[in-house]
Design a protein around this motif. Structure first.
Motif, PDB file in Angstrom:
ATOM      1  N   ARG A 184       0.725  -1.276  -0.084  1.00  0.00           N
ATOM      2  CA  ARG A 184      -0.123  -0.139   0.103  1.00  0.00           C
ATOM      3  C   ARG A 184       1.022   1.172  -0.112  1.00  0.00           C
ATOM      4  N   ASP A 185       1.891   1.313   0.939  1.00  0.00           N
ATOM      5  CA  ASP A 185       2.965   2.419   0.901  1.00  0.00           C
ATOM      6  C   ASP A 185       3.618   2.683  -0.528  1.00  0.00           C
ATOM      7  N   GLN A 186       3.988   1.505  -1.027  1.00  0.00           N
ATOM      8  CA  GLN A 186       4.804   1.661  -2.342  1.00  0.00           C
ATOM      9  C   GLN A 186       3.907   2.081  -3.234  1.00  0.00           C
ATOM     10  N   VAL A 187       2.624   1.710  -3.271  1.00  0.00           N
ATOM     11  CA  VAL A 187       1.706   2.169  -4.424  1.00  0.00           C
ATOM     12  C   VAL A 187       1.347   3.645  -4.321  1.00  0.00           C
ATOM     13  N   THR A 188       1.253   4.092  -3.034  1.00  0.00           N
ATOM     14  CA  THR A 188       0.992   5.555  -2.767  1.00  0.00           C
ATOM     15  C   THR A 188       2.120   6.480  -2.360  1.00  0.00           C
ATOM     16  N   PHE A 189       3.376   5.931  -2.912  1.00  0.00           N
ATOM     17  CA  PHE A 189       4.835   6.517  -2.568  1.00  0.00           C
ATOM     18  C   PHE A 189       4.806   7.866  -3.635  1.00  0.00           C
TER      19      PHE A 189
END
Length: 256
Positions: A52-57
């Motif tokens: 999730r954090d990678q996608v919204t980075f």
């Protein structure tokens, strides 16, 4: 005194006060340094982030990680530009030379704001390019959708923070009182209101939280703001206008 002479006089005042020059330099250095550090850390820890954090980075916003401390210097600059004359007693001499008080105040703000916006733009673009160089494969390009808007908006944000501080300082007329209110407001109250569920809807309309949205290319998953990037900057601009109008009214109605 002609308007051009007033502007020249205010430019001379700003250049002659070392503290104002140092605060602008500090805004640039601190923002770039902290942004670079966070970019290095983000690159090193990217593989350990959740999906999730990678996608919204948001690599653009990561490079602006130093803006929080940079705006501290901008606040100090805005307060000093306006309130120093009150603390030294020079305000009486200035108003004797320029009896049109609105002309005096807005000439001061115009010169200081132009300088703040110029430094803000250099800071924002510098932080972006330095941060992206350090992010490596996770970097964004200036031509990517929304990136140029975010970088340009970062410079506007820095300038508006300084202008808001000038308006508050014009109302309060004391550097200590102005800083004593602005510092907790931006670094404590705003964060609390923006991160507590019960007050989040109020916090998102505060100047720093609304204005900072213009620097985001990818909105965080928990973003519930009813405005877009430029709408948020517009909310911030309304706060700035209110502060400047308040400062003008106080200057016109009170004795120096």
């Amino acid at each position: 005194m002609a308007a051009t002479q007033v502007l020249q006089s205010e430019w001379t005042k700003i250049r002659s006060v070392r503290s104002t020059v140092w605060t602008l330099s500090l805004a640039l250095v601190v923002t770039l340094a902290l942004g670079a550090l966070i970019s290095i850390v983000s690159k090193a820890s990217f593989d350990d982030m959740s999906t999730r954090d990678q996608v919204t980075f948001d690599p653009t916003y990561v490079s602006f990680a130093g803006m929080g401390l940079g705006q501290l210097a901008m606040i100090v600059f805005g307060v000093l530009v306006v309130s120093t004359e009150y603390s030294t007693g020079m305000i009486r001499t200035s108003l004797a030379a320029v009896p049109q008080r609105a002309t005096f105040l807005f000439s001061k703000i115009a010169v200081a704001s132009a300088l703040a916006f110029a430094v803000g733009m250099v800071t924002s673009f510098g932080a972006f390019f330095l941060g992206q160089a350090l992010l490596g494969d996770h970097r964004a390009q200036i031509g990517d959708p929304g990136v140029l808007r975010a970088v340009f908006g970062g410079g506007l944000y820095m300038g508006l923070i300084a202008m808001f501080s000038m308006g508050v300082a014009a109302m309060l007329r004391s550097p200590m009182l102005s800083l004593g209110i602005l510092m907790p407001f931006f670094f404590l109250i705003s964060n609390i209101l923006g991160n507590v569920d019960a007050t989040r809807k109020v916090g998102q309309y505060l100047p720093d939280q609304a204005g900072s949205k213009v620097m985001q290319v990818i909105s965080p998953p928990d973003d519930t703001a009813p405005y877009g990037p430029w709408g948020g900057l517009g909310v911030m601009a309304l706060w700035v206008a209110a502060a400047l109008i308040g400062g003008c009214l106080v200057l016109r109605r009170r004795d120096a």
